[in-house]
Each structure stands twice: as structure tokens, then as C-alpha cells.
Design an enzyme around this catalytic site. Structure first.
Site, PDB file in Angstrom:
ATOM      1  N   SER A   1       0.798  -1.217   0.000  1.00  0.00           N
ATOM      2  CA  SER A   1       0.000   0.000   0.000  1.00  0.00           C
ATOM      3  C   SER A   1       0.838   1.278   0.000  1.00  0.00           C
ATOM      4  CB  SER A   1      -0.926   0.030   1.218  1.00  0.00           C
ATOM      5  OG  SER A   1      -0.161   0.058   2.420  1.00  0.00           O
TER       6      SER A   1
ATOM      7  N   SER B   1       3.376  -4.086   2.815  1.00  0.00           N
ATOM      8  CA  SER B   1       3.153  -2.760   2.245  1.00  0.00           C
ATOM      9  C   SER B   1       4.379  -1.867   2.161  1.00  0.00           C
ATOM     10  CB  SER B   1       2.063  -2.017   3.019  1.00  0.00           C
ATOM     11  OG  SER B   1       0.811  -2.575   2.710  1.00  0.00           O
TER      12      SER B   1
END
Lengths: 492, 386
Positions: free
Chosen positions: B53, B77
Site C-alpha cells: 500500500s 506494504s
């Protein structure tokens, strides 16, 4: 698993149309922990304050905020566990109880579900003619929610987060109570213990102690019935009323051939009835799971021992000591130990004095007067020293018991040193038999017919005592008056 | 954590884009629209994902817009976008950095770390970011060593585990080749290579996709439109909640809230959440067993492929996207430190990374090994087209 620890007692049965019924009651008491700050934040836990004045970023559940346990709240829970003679769990776990409500900013309450900080304990109730042992199932720590306010705006509700995050102890009893009187006594005893420990102020009107009451009925000694939970009862009196109403409601349904639906109900004190709030089917699925923001709560026995060493004498121990050391009746001992401050007051008064006389004066005059004025002992205008002095004045025959009551009144209202007041106001009782004899003779001479009647019916001599006391301005020693009258009238 | 950086004189330039609530592996779930990677396939203008992310952090560093960036890693992430953009990203041991101030995704897995241009920069940044914090009960009070000093340190004699379970069936040949290259580099640097077994690896991804959404479903309950954020009016409070959350959350976030709510529900808790927690314990145990046997660090690929095109996996089963994290989630599940270091380019000219997994709080060894790989592999910069 529910275990029945009680023997059915016909005195507690409720008589229904089809026979006797027995009430079974268990309670979940929410007691606000006495602490400066909240369970997981540094915001003030003080009652009151302008709306939303005691709210930290954690309490408002701002993104990125994390809970940090308040060690004092942990200590208070352990102290309470010790006061309930309960098992202290050295390892406990905080869980999240998930539900949506506007006054619950996180969308979950941090509580303890599977592993509470305190395990099984006991509360002992002194009921007329018996001692009842009530099992405590557990005690756990949890956060309080905020408050929704619905009467400030025509279409909107307001939220006050001052209470959000305040530490509560939920104390869960076993289903060991069998009457509304026992339930009331349980709440009262629990409050006494909490106040002794200083772990909760027990002020039900401020909401710092409230009870969820589980009530079911059954044929005496039979299987436990289906229970209903009465939520958030905030006075001991209401608890009694709610249980009485609820038991009769359930009996009515069962006797009409119906079945009890497990549900949550609310007590309406105005109408004195309970009303359905939500059924079992509507109950929330709280999706409990361990809070990943908090580590398991762990401490060692030394931590517990240190807290145990600092505990005050508990009500049951104090009561036993009062009976043994002061020779007061169990009932008086119970009354004297209801509050720590009362017991302390009594002990100060009784020090070096006759314990039974002291107990009588403390209970009847002093507590009586406090109750009449609705005052707490801390607000008493009279000190233990002042009351003790009054008792001394009776003991050394300076004043009579009757004068003492007048003196009590003066000290209560105006204050001052009792011995000096007796002198300055001429309240010393007349023990000079010559003076009393003269007064007696005067009264007999003025009422010859009454004297004749009294000779025939000795109980009438009391009228003469009254007259003499009146004549001497109440200062004559009543015992001396009585003896002289009897001698003059020739009554045995 | 930002306070630590400020205290050390860091200059904050701004905020970077990311997947919504850190839920995504391609940056395509971002509320603000997807980040485009500075990298392109050789001879192509197709926009590629930077990974996720923390795709904004990785892209900004790869494009040399900033010296380094903070990021968070719940299942990969930091490491996956670092691998996709030719940057270095380290997810430290759980508890190494404070989580205070970080919008929570899955509290028991979330951990902050830096993304930087090279291993040395990453070491300098982590040294500053790491600390115990009284405001985060899960942060750990362990001294923070001088990570920079570890960069360039000899890796001679270190035992490097190669987990056989990570040789997935159908593993991309380029990735497999890169992994072998990494093994050879470390062997050349004097490390000892041993095959190890992490038998519960195959359960990691499914267990992760139970634990993380479960925590997320609870963590995201506060976004209810009552106190802050979007509020969409409704006929009553429940209606307002439903309208606000329906409008405010993106599809991937909603999917995970639904999964999380489901696995915590009465009747499913034991079968899903509790079982996933047990799997998590077993995964942790797998690693511990290896470390106890004398393994100093573990070498794996960082990702199963190079970066893909924006929209390329839009129609795919979400599980295909979740597979991006197959090599990284185990590290979060076990709470261990993991670093992604660029190790080469794919045939199409895109960066590929290797991952090193260390003992708890032994980030220093990862910096030493990362430095060795970086030295052997060289460094990779995107050609400027913007």
C-alpha cells in the site's frame, strides 16, 4: 454451569395462584473505579464538568490513538478482588466488545471477556435470622461509554464524552439471591465493601454504581427458569421494586400457561414496572476478540501482596471485632460498621467509655439526627469528642439522660464544649435530696386527691415524677425523684 | 515516530499517496487515484503500479523526489512496493517503532519503517524512527543499535536459511533465477547457505486474510460519521451509519470489513479467527525453530513477479491480488523484521527485489546482508520520463 447453593426457604416464597414460587436473582454491578484519570487515557475521570471537558484524543477515538492502561485502576480492581475474598488472576486479557452507538466513539468497548482480572469470591449478607453467602463469579475492568443527550434539540441528539473511557469494574454475582430483600442487602453490602476499600464511591444517583439484575422464577427447588435481565438500575430501592414487579410478571405468565421469553428489560421507576427493551433475537453479536493494542495484563504475587498489606479492615472483620471487643449486639455492630466513617466515629466515642452506652448514643441520637437532616457523617456539626463528653457527663451524674438530650441539641445546633455549656447554662442536675424532697412535698401537698389515688395504684406515681421534674426545670435526678416520691407516698 | 525524525533534524516535505486504509497491493484502491510508478517496461509507455500500500512512498523515493519516506507494512506494504520500484524498504520487528499516530489497519501486524534509495539511507532512517513509546503499549524497550555501522559489515560465517516451502509451484523463472543469484552472492560474501523448512507457510496467506480483516473491521468502526469524517444523513442513526460507511469506504475496504466482521461473528469465531491465531502461532514457531537451529537470516524473493500495469488485474479475483503478499505476510504474522533490497531487473527492464528475514530485533544483520546484496547487485534507478 449454574449451581444452586441455596436451600429453598418458604419465608421467601411468593404465593401464586397455583402455589409457591421462588425467585432466583443474579446481578452484574457496574462500579466506577475511584481514580484520577481514565482507564486508558490521561483525561480526568472526575464526575461532572462541562460537556466534553474531560476528553482526550484517545477518548474521542481519533485515528491513530492508542490505549495505555492506567496502573492505579488495575490496583483498585485487585484491591476490590481482595475485599471480595476473590481469586486474583495474575494474567488477564483485554478484549474488544464491538457495537455501534453514538456515545461509543471507538465503535467498541475495551472490556475483559474470557480472562478477567478477578475470579471467584464471596459477599456475606446479614439477613434477619441468617447469614447468606453470595458467590461472586468474577470482576473485570472495562471502559464506560459516553452519554447521549436527547432533550437539547428538536431533531438531533448530543453526545457528552466525559464518561467515555472512565474505568468500571463489572462485578458479576452467581445466581445466589432468592428475594428482593437479599438483592437489596447484596447491593448495600457491596457498596459498603467498595467504600471501605476506597475503590468506588458507590454514589448510585451519580451513576457510579448501577446494576443489571437477572431475575427468574421457579417452583421451589426446581430447575432454574428462563431469566430476564433488568438493565441499569440505579438505586437500591428501585432494585427491590423492579425485582418484585418482574417476579410477579413472570409468575403471572407461567401460571397462565405461558413461557418466559429471555429478554432485556428496563425498569420505569415512575410506573414501577419493567418493560421489554430487546429480545434475545435482537441481542447484539459483540464479536469479542483480544484487543491487539494492549498486551495481556500481567503482574506477580508481590504486587498483590503489597496491595493486600495496604488494605483497611473490612466490614465483616470490623463487625466481628466490635461484637467481641465492645460487646455490642450483632445488629448494632452491623449498623456501626456500615460505613468506615461511622465505625471510626463510634470507636472514638467508645474509647475509655462504656461501649453499650456509646453505641446507643451513636446509633440512636447521632445517626438518627444525621438521617433526619440527610447529612453525611463528614458534614456532621458534632465531633466524636463532643458526643463522648456528653456521655461522660451522664456517667459522672452531672446531668441526667434527659438533660443530656437537651445538651445534645444545643451542641448540635450551636456547638461548644459540653461541660462548659452545662455550667454556663445551669444544666447540672439536682442531686441535693433536700431540694428534691421539698419539691416533692410541695407537689403532694397541692394534689392530695392524686396522692390518695397513687397510693392505691402505684403506677400513677409517674405523674408526680413529671410534676417534680417540671418544677425543678428538668434538672432533678429522675432516679432520686422517683425514690423520694415512692418513700413519701409509701409505695413499695 | 515523526517526532523522532523531527528531533533528528529531518525535514518533512509532505504526505504521499497510498492504498485506502493501507488495503491494497497496487495503489489502485487509493481514494485519490492510483500512483503511477516511475518505472516503465523497456520500450513501453504503459503506466505501471508501484505496488502497495505504500506505493506513494516508494514512487517518490524511486523518482528521487525525496531522500526517503516513511511507510507502514501490515502484510508487505513496505517491502512489495520497494521491490517494485528498485528501492530499499524495511519492516522492522513488531514493537520496534511506535504505532502512535498511525491510522490503524491491523494493530497486531502494523509496523512502520522507511523506504530509501539504498541500504545505508534505510539504516539511518530506521535508527531515527525506532524507539519505545509510552503511548504505544506494544512498543518494546530494546536499545536501538547503530544500524548504519552494520552496513558494509562482513557477512562471513552468517548462516542463511533458504526455505524450501517458498519454492512455489509455477514460480516465475526470473524470480527463481534472481533468488539463486542472491544465494550465490551471499555465498561469495562468505555466508553459509542452508536449506530450511517453514512447514506452515502455505497457511500464512489465508490466516493473514482472516486476522488482518478481523482487526480492521473493529479498527475502522470509528469511521461512522458521528464525530469526524464524512457524514451522509439518514432517517435515523442506523441509516446514517449505513449511508456514511457505504459512501465513504471503497470496495476493497468494504470487502475486508465484511470478511472481518464475518470471521468474528458468533458461530464462526472458532472456525476462522481462533484457528487463524493458532496458525499464526505455528508460523511463528516455524521461524523460531530455524533461528534456534543457528540460522541468522532467511533469504526469499520479495514478490512473485515484477510490477504489473495499472488496471491489468482490475477484473481479476481479489485473491490474485492478495497473492502479491505471499512472501511477505509470514513476516508480519511472526512479528519479525524483513527487508526488501533491489537485486536485479526483469527481462522487461523492471526492478526485482529479494527479501531478508531476521531474528526479532536483529535488524542490524539485515542491514549487513542487504548491504552485501546491494554491493553485488548494484543500484537501479528509473529513467526519467516525467
Amino acid at each position: 454451569m449454574l449451581i444452586d447453593t441455596r436451600t429453598p426457604d418458604p419465608k421467601k416464597f411468593i404465593n401464586g395462584a397455583t402455589g409457591d414460587w421462588e425467585i432466583v436473582i443474579g446481578m452484574e454491578v457496574h462500579a466506577q473505579v475511584t481514580s484520577k484519570s481514565k482507564l486508558f487515557s490521561g483525561a480526568s475521570a472526575e464526575y461532572g464538568g462541562a460537556p466534553n471537558a474531560h476528553v482526550s484524543l484517545v477518548d474521542a477515538a481519533m485515528p491513530g490513538m492508542l490505549p495505555v492502561i492506567n496502573e492505579e485502576c488495575v490496583k483498585q480492581a485487585v484491591r476490590t478482588g481482595l475485599g471480595l475474598k476473590a481469586a486474583i488472576n495474575h494474567r488477564s486479557v483485554f478484549d474488544r466488545k464491538n457495537y455501534f452507538y453514538p456515545d461509543l466513539p471507538q465503535g467498541y468497548q475495551i472490556s475483559q471477556f474470557k480472562q478477567p482480572i478477578v475470579g471467584e469470591g464471596t459477599v456475606i449478607l446479614d439477613m434477619p435470622g441468617e447469614t447468606v453467602e453470595v458467590g461472586v463469579e468474577r470482576l473485570h475492568l472495562e471502559q464506560d461509554a459516553g452519554k447521549s443527550i436527547h432533550d437539547q434539540h428538536p431533531t438531533m441528539s448530543f453526545v457528552d464524552l466525559n464518561r467515555s473511557g472512565v474505568a468500571l469494574m463489572e462485578i458479576v454475582s452467581k445466581p445466589d439471591l432468592r428475594s428482593s430483600d437479599e438483592a437489596k442487602a447484596y447491593l448495600s453490602k457491596l457498596r459498603t465493601i467498595l467504600r471501605y476499600l476506597g475503590t468506588c464511591d458507590g454514589n448510585m444517583e451519580e451513576g457510579s454504581m448501577r446494576a443489571d439484575i437477572n431475575v427468574s422464577v421457579r417452583k421451589p427447588g426446581g430447575e432454574f427458569g428462563t431469566r430476564c435481565e433488568i438493565k441499569n438500575v440505579n438505586s437500591i430501592r428501585f432494585a427491590g421494586q423492579a425485582i418484585e414487579y418482574e417476579a410477579r410478571r413472570q409468575i403471572g405468565i407461567l401460571e397462565d400457561g405461558g413461557a418466559i421469553a429471555q429478554e432485556t428489560r428496563l425498569f420505569d421507576p415512575r410506573e414501577g414496572v419493567t418493560r421489554s427493551m430487546r429480545s434475545k433475537e435482537e441481542a447484539h453479536d459483540y464479536r469479542y476478540f483480544p484487543d491487539p493494542d494492549l498486551l495481556p495484563l500481567e503482574f506477580d504475587q508481590a504486587f498483590v501482596d503489597a496491595l493486600a498489606a495496604g488494605l483497611p479492615e473490612l466490614p465483616d472483620d470490623k463487625k466481628a471485632r466490635f461484637i467481641a471487643d465492645y460487646g455490642v449486639t450483632p445488629y448494632d455492630a452491623m449498623v456501626l460498621t456500615l460505613e468506615q466513617a461511622s465505625a471510626d466515629f463510634f470507636e472514638k466515642v467508645a474509647k475509655g467509655r462504656d461501649a453499650k452506652t456509646s453505641a446507643n448514643w451513636v446509633i440512636n441520637e447521632f445517626f438518627g439526627r444525621l438521617n433526619k437532616e440527610g447529612k453525611e457523617i463528614s458534614a456532621s456539626p458534632m465531633s466524636a469528642e463532643q458526643l463522648g463528653e456528653i456521655i461522660d457527663l451522664i456517667a459522672d451524674n452531672t446531668i441526667s439522660g434527659k438533660i443530656a438530650k437537651d445538651l445534645f441539641e444545643i451542641v448540635w445546633l450551636e456547638g461548644g464544649n459540653p461541660r462548659e455549656l452545662v455550667e454556663s447554662r445551669g444544666m447540672r442536675q439536682v442531686t441535693d435530696t433536700g431540694a428534691i424532697e421539698a419539691a416533692v412535698d410541695e407537689v403532694i401537698a397541692a394534689n392530695p386527691d392524686k396522692a390518695e389515688q397513687a397510693k392505691a395504684k402505684p403506677t400513677l406515681s409517674g405523674w408526680f415524677v413529671g410534676q417534680v421534674m417540671k418544677k425543678t426545670g428538668g434538672k432533678a435526678n429522675p432516679q432520686a425523684v422517683n425514690e423520694i416520691i415512692k418513700a413519701r407516698l409509701g409505695i413499695e | 515516530m515523526t517526532a523522532n525524525l523531527w528531533a533528528d533534524g529531518a525535514v518533512m516535505l509532505g504526505k504521499l499517496n497510498m492504498d485506502e486504509f493501507a488495503m491494497g497491493s497496487s495503489n489502485e484502491t487509493s481514494y485519490y487515484g492510483p500512483v503511477k510508478s516511475p518505472w516503465r517496461k523497456a520500450g513501453s509507455n504503459m503506466a505501471l503500479v508501484p505496488g502497495g500500500s505504500s506505493g506513494g512512498s516508494a514512487s517518490a523515493v524511486a523518482a528521487r523526489i525525496c531522500a526517503g519516506a516513511t511507510a507502514t507494512d501490515t502484510g508487505g506494504s513496505i517491502r512489495q512496493p520497494a521491490a517494485f520500484t528498485g528501492t530499499v524498504g524495511i519492516k522492522p520487528t513488531y514493537g520496534r517503532c511506535s504505532r502512535w499516530g498511525i491510522v490503524a489497519f491491523a494493530s497486531s501486524l502494523d509496523q512502520a519503517g522507511p523506504i530509501a534509495r539504498d541500504v545505508r539511507d534505510a539504516a539511518i532512517l530506521l535508527k531515527s524512527m525506532a524507539s519505545v513509546d509510552v503511548k504505544d503499549s506494544t512498543s518494546v524497550d530494546v536499545p536501538v543499535p547503530d544500524y548504519e555501522a552494520a552496513v558494509g559489515r562482513s557477512v562471513k560465517g552468517l548462516r542463511i536459511g533458504i526455505p524450501k516451502e517458498y519454492r512455489l509451484e509455477g514460480l516465475n523463472a526470473e524470480i527463481d533465477g534472481l533468488w539463486q543469484q542472491g544465494i550465490d552472492w551471499l555465498k561469495d560474501a562468505g555466508a553459509e547457505i542452508v536449506e530450511i523448512s517453514l512447514p506452515h507457510t502455505k497457511y500464512a496467506l489465508p490466516a493473514y486474510y482472516i486476522v488482518a480483516p478481523a482487526e480492521a473491521s473493529s479498527n475502522l468502526a470509528r469511521y461512522d460519521g458521528v464525530r469526524y469524517g464524512l457524514r451522509v444523513p439518514g432517517s435515523d442513526i442506523v441509516d446514517m451509519y449505513e449511508n456514511s460507511r457505504a459512501a465513504g469506504f471503497g470496495a476493497e475496504v468494504k470487502r475486508r470489513i465484511l470478511i472481518g466482521t464475518y470471521v468474528l461473528s458468533a458461530g464462526y469465531y472458532d472456525a476462522y479467527y481462533l484457528r487463524a491465531q493458532k496458525v499464526r502461532t505455528l508460523i511463528k514457531r516455524d521461524f523460531e525453530t530455524c533461528f534456534e537451529a543457528g540460522v541468522d537470516a532467511i533469504l526469499t524473493p520479495a514478490t512473485p513477479s515484477a510490477a504489473f500495469g495499472i488496471g491489468e488485474k482490475a477484473g481479476a479475483d481479489p485473491v490474485e491480488m492478495y497473492l502479491n503478499d505471499v512472501f511477505t505476510v509470514t513476516v508480519n504474522m511472526a512479528g519479525l523484521p524483513g527487508i526488501a533490497v533491489p537485486a536485479g531487473l526483469s527481462g522487461e527492464g523492471l526492478p526485482l527485489g529479494l527479501q531478508l528475514i531476521g531474528r526479532p530485533f536483529d535488524e542490524a544483520t539485515l542491514f549487513a546482508l542487504g548491504g552485501a546484496i546491494e554491493k553485488a547487485a548494484g543500484r537501479f534507478a528509473a529513467e526519467k520520463w516525467w
